[in-house]
Design an enzyme around this catalytic site. Sequence first.
Site, PDB file in Angstrom:
ATOM      1  N   GLY A  49       0.848  -1.186   0.000  1.00 22.22           N
ATOM      2  CA  GLY A  49       0.000   0.000   0.000  1.00 22.22           C
ATOM      3  C   GLY A  49       0.883   1.236   0.000  1.00 22.22           C
ATOM      4  O   GLY A  49       2.067   1.152   0.366  1.00 22.22           O
ATOM      5  N   GLN A  54       3.039  10.080   1.502  1.00 21.31           N
ATOM      6  CA  GLN A  54       4.365   9.436   1.462  1.00 21.31           C
ATOM      7  C   GLN A  54       5.164   9.846   0.239  1.00 21.31           C
ATOM      8  O   GLN A  54       6.375   9.646   0.193  1.00 21.31           O
ATOM      9  CB  GLN A  54       4.224   7.909   1.477  1.00 21.31           C
ATOM     10  CG  GLN A  54       3.647   7.360   2.776  1.00 21.31           C
ATOM     11  CD  GLN A  54       3.523   5.852   2.714  1.00 21.31           C
ATOM     12  OE1 GLN A  54       2.529   5.335   2.199  1.00 21.31           O
ATOM     13  NE2 GLN A  54       4.517   5.145   3.197  1.00 21.31           N
ATOM     14  N   CYS A  92       6.413  -0.479   6.769  1.00 18.78           N
ATOM     15  CA  CYS A  92       5.983   0.706   6.019  1.00 18.78           C
ATOM     16  C   CYS A  92       7.132   1.186   5.148  1.00 18.78           C
ATOM     17  O   CYS A  92       8.279   1.199   5.596  1.00 18.78           O
ATOM     18  CB  CYS A  92       5.592   1.792   7.011  1.00 18.78           C
ATOM     19  SG  CYS A  92       5.045   3.321   6.242  1.00 18.78           S
ATOM     20  N   LEU A  93       6.839   1.577   3.910  1.00 15.40           N
ATOM     21  CA  LEU A  93       7.898   2.052   3.007  1.00 15.40           C
ATOM     22  C   LEU A  93       8.565   3.327   3.542  1.00 15.40           C
ATOM     23  O   LEU A  93       9.682   3.643   3.154  1.00 15.40           O
ATOM     24  CB  LEU A  93       7.334   2.306   1.604  1.00 15.40           C
ATOM     25  CG  LEU A  93       6.899   1.064   0.813  1.00 15.40           C
ATOM     26  CD1 LEU A  93       6.260   1.479  -0.507  1.00 15.40           C
ATOM     27  CD2 LEU A  93       8.065   0.120   0.570  1.00 15.40           C
ATOM     28  N   HIS A 134      -4.072   1.011   7.654  1.00  8.94           N
ATOM     29  CA  HIS A 134      -2.711   1.567   7.729  1.00  8.94           C
ATOM     30  C   HIS A 134      -2.584   2.796   6.821  1.00  8.94           C
ATOM     31  O   HIS A 134      -2.039   3.830   7.227  1.00  8.94           O
ATOM     32  CB  HIS A 134      -1.714   0.466   7.326  1.00  8.94           C
ATOM     33  CG  HIS A 134      -0.283   0.901   7.230  1.00  8.94           C
ATOM     34  ND1 HIS A 134       0.710   0.367   8.028  1.00  8.94           N
ATOM     35  CD2 HIS A 134       0.342   1.805   6.424  1.00  8.94           C
ATOM     36  CE1 HIS A 134       1.870   0.942   7.724  1.00  8.94           C
ATOM     37  NE2 HIS A 134       1.677   1.811   6.749  1.00  8.94           N
ATOM     38  N   GLU A 135      -3.103   2.673   5.582  1.00 12.46           N
ATOM     39  CA  GLU A 135      -2.960   3.771   4.616  1.00 12.46           C
ATOM     40  C   GLU A 135      -3.829   4.970   5.000  1.00 12.46           C
ATOM     41  O   GLU A 135      -3.408   6.118   4.839  1.00 12.46           O
ATOM     42  CB  GLU A 135      -3.298   3.296   3.201  1.00 12.46           C
ATOM     43  CG  GLU A 135      -2.415   2.162   2.670  1.00 12.46           C
ATOM     44  CD  GLU A 135      -0.931   2.388   2.833  1.00 12.46           C
ATOM     45  OE1 GLU A 135      -0.486   3.551   2.793  1.00 12.46           O
ATOM     46  OE2 GLU A 135      -0.196   1.399   3.039  1.00 12.46           O
ATOM     47  N   HIS A 138      -2.134   7.145   7.417  1.00  9.02           N
ATOM     48  CA  HIS A 138      -1.189   8.087   6.799  1.00  9.02           C
ATOM     49  C   HIS A 138      -1.878   9.405   6.445  1.00  9.02           C
ATOM     50  O   HIS A 138      -1.267  10.469   6.536  1.00  9.02           O
ATOM     51  CB  HIS A 138      -0.592   7.495   5.514  1.00  9.02           C
ATOM     52  CG  HIS A 138       0.583   6.596   5.732  1.00  9.02           C
ATOM     53  ND1 HIS A 138       1.768   7.020   6.292  1.00  9.02           N
ATOM     54  CD2 HIS A 138       0.772   5.285   5.445  1.00  9.02           C
ATOM     55  CE1 HIS A 138       2.627   6.011   6.334  1.00  9.02           C
ATOM     56  NE2 HIS A 138       2.040   4.937   5.833  1.00  9.02           N
TER      57      HIS A 138
HETATM   58 ZN    ZN Z   1       2.910   3.121   5.675  1.00  8.40          ZN
END
Ligand code: ZN
Length: 154
Positions: A49, A54, A92-93, A134-135, A138
């Site tokens: 995701g 981000q 997470c990226l 999770h997204e 963000h």
């Molecule tokens: Zn993330």
Amino acid sequence: MPYSTILHHPHPLLRQKALPVSAEEISQPAFQRFLEQLAQTMIHYQGIGLAAPQVSRLIQVIAVNAAPTPLILINPKIIKKSWRTTTEEEGCLSLPNVFGFIKRNKKIKVRALNREGQPVEFQAADLLSRVIQHEIDHLDGILFIDKAKKISTK
Ligand code: ZN
């Protein structure tokens, strides 16, 4: 198409609230290119995701790596949550090599706009439910380390 640069924690943009997207904006070719770039960046970095903040865009857009094509959700809202929760490890990226166990709702009902700007409503369970939660975090400036128990680095 060049991939977007992914911001890493503690970049301050990761802590800001993202703004909703208007219907007019969704129809713009430049916005459609952004959606494609967000999806391709997620795939390139092997994320499951990716949220617009981000990649430095403070707008309410998330991409989820679903089969057969990436799922794009605009202005997503969780309108129902199951009482049942599950605790699983997440990464997470924006926090490479960091992992933590997070309790999330097992099932959610989501309302959003799709990439054409059409309203969609659906149920998600298990991993898909977890990734969407999770997204969406963000979009509120929340990172998984804020909620995680047992944070580890690998
Ligand atoms: Zn993330």
